[in-house]
Design a protein around this motif. Structure first.
Motif, PDB file in Angstrom:
ATOM      1  N   HIS A   1       0.813  -1.210   0.000  1.00 29.40           N
ATOM      2  CA  HIS A   1       0.000   0.000   0.000  1.00 29.40           C
ATOM      3  C   HIS A   1       0.845   1.258   0.000  1.00 29.40           C
ATOM      4  N   ASP A   2       2.174   1.065   0.081  1.00 30.19           N
ATOM      5  CA  ASP A   2       3.057   2.207   0.229  1.00 30.19           C
ATOM      6  C   ASP A   2       3.560   2.727  -1.120  1.00 30.19           C
ATOM      7  N   THR A   3       3.246   2.055  -2.216  1.00 31.76           N
ATOM      8  CA  THR A   3       3.793   2.458  -3.504  1.00 31.76           C
ATOM      9  C   THR A   3       2.701   3.059  -4.376  1.00 31.76           C
ATOM     10  N   TRP A   4       3.100   3.958  -5.235  1.00 37.72           N
ATOM     11  CA  TRP A   4       2.106   4.589  -6.111  1.00 37.72           C
ATOM     12  C   TRP A   4       1.622   3.603  -7.160  1.00 37.72           C
ATOM     13  N   THR A   5       2.471   2.617  -7.521  1.00 37.52           N
ATOM     14  CA  THR A   5       2.029   1.632  -8.507  1.00 37.52           C
ATOM     15  C   THR A   5       0.942   0.742  -7.917  1.00 37.52           C
ATOM     16  N   ALA A   6       1.097   0.395  -6.620  1.00 39.62           N
ATOM     17  CA  ALA A   6       0.070  -0.421  -5.974  1.00 39.62           C
ATOM     18  C   ALA A   6      -1.232   0.361  -5.865  1.00 39.62           C
TER      19      ALA A   6
END
Lengths: 247, 57
Positions: free
Chosen positions: A21-26
């Motif tokens: 949940h910490d990545t912009w891709t996710a």
């Protein structure tokens, strides 16, 4: 962010992965999947009222658009004058022209059907608006297509149009007498805009479902309300598709 | 190639037009619009083919 005491943290044996949940891709993946849940991108079943010819014209319009894009890509490889000097080029140009004719004819019949059905009902206002935007965007794309035919027809249209556009004050930025600029508008900028609008339109149709005819009852499968509470991202259409509505 | 370019440079006649007061429209465009109206009406009236009876339905 609170951290656990150092003494309680396990010894790292491999590089720690960042939580998904910490990545912009996710986040982007979740957003895309939220638009139309995975596994429901294409309809398997539809409500009974979709079994009518008037519901065919939207997808006929989309099929025409695919032919337009493919034939246009081939034409762009040959250049603006290719179709004047090559029988293959003339054929591809004719495919491009007639698919555009079909595109507009099916789009306008689609529009008539949706207008008289008041298809903006049921929280479908944005679907209607994006359809209208796609229509106007397509008009501009077709207009610039006529301008890059490199014949007298194109010359006549551009010389007539320039007066109107100059009177409107946009001739300096949208110069219909500039073949190169019109070429870019036609093969790059406007197709990107129209393509993006069409994608949004289709996603909205999948989320909200096709509009029912006036007086028809939209399918409300057993347990739909509970399922909707459990999975609020699912639209009535996807619920109907999943549960199935027999004709 | 020269012949083809010359042929491409010939003006294409606009074709016959019909006129009602302020409205002027080519016969070709009028026919296309009428054909679209006919297709629209047929789409509302013609029955849609029944779906195939699959074994699992």
């Amino acid at each position: 962010m609170s951290r656990a005491p150092t003494s309680l943290r396990p010894e790292p044996t491999e590089p720690r992965r960042r939580p998904a949940h910490d990545t912009w891709t996710a986040a982007l993946t979740r957003w895309v999947e939220g638009l139309v849940p995975r596994g429901q991108w294409l309809p398997e079943r539809q409500p009974v009222y979709v079994a009518s010819w008037i519901y065919v014209f939207g997808v006929a319009c989309l099929a025409s658009l695919v032919v337009i894009i493919v034939s246009g890509l081939v034409l762009s490889l040959g250049g603006v004058a290719w179709w004047h000097v090559s029988t293959l080029g003339h054929f591809v140009n004719s495919v491009h022209l007639w698919s555009v004719e079909l595109f507009f004819a099916t789009m306008v019949i689609h529009l008539w059907g949706k207008f008289f059905m008041a298809s903006w009902r049921g929280d479908r206002g944005l679907t209607w608006a994006t359809g209208a935007l796609a229509f106007f965007g397509s008009l501009g794309t077709a207009f610039t297509g006529y301008l890059i035919q490199t014949n007298f027809d194109a010359q006549w249209i551009s010389t007539q149009a320039k007066d109107g556009l100059n009177a409107a004050g946009i001739g300096a930025w949208f110069n219909v007498m500039d073949l190169g600029q019109m070429m870019l508008w036609h093969v790059s900028l406007l197709p990107l805009v129209v393509g993006a609008i069409v994608v949004v339109h289709i996603v909205l149709v999948r989320r909200r479902g096709v509009a029912p005819p006036i007086g028809a009852t939209e399918p409300s499968p057993p347990g739909a309300a509970a399922a909707a509470r459990a999975a609020p991202t699912e639209s009535p259409a996807t619920l109907a598709t999943r549960t199935g509505v027999e004709p | 190639m020269i012949t083809q370019l010359l042929a491409a440079s010939q003006p294409v006649p606009a074709g016959p037009v019909v006129q009602w007061g302020w409205l002027t429209i080519t016969v070709a465009n009028l026919l296309v619009i009428l054909l679209m109206v006919v297709v629209f009406v047929l789409a509302l009236l013609l029955p849609f083919p029944a779906p195939r009876e699959d074994e699992d339905r």
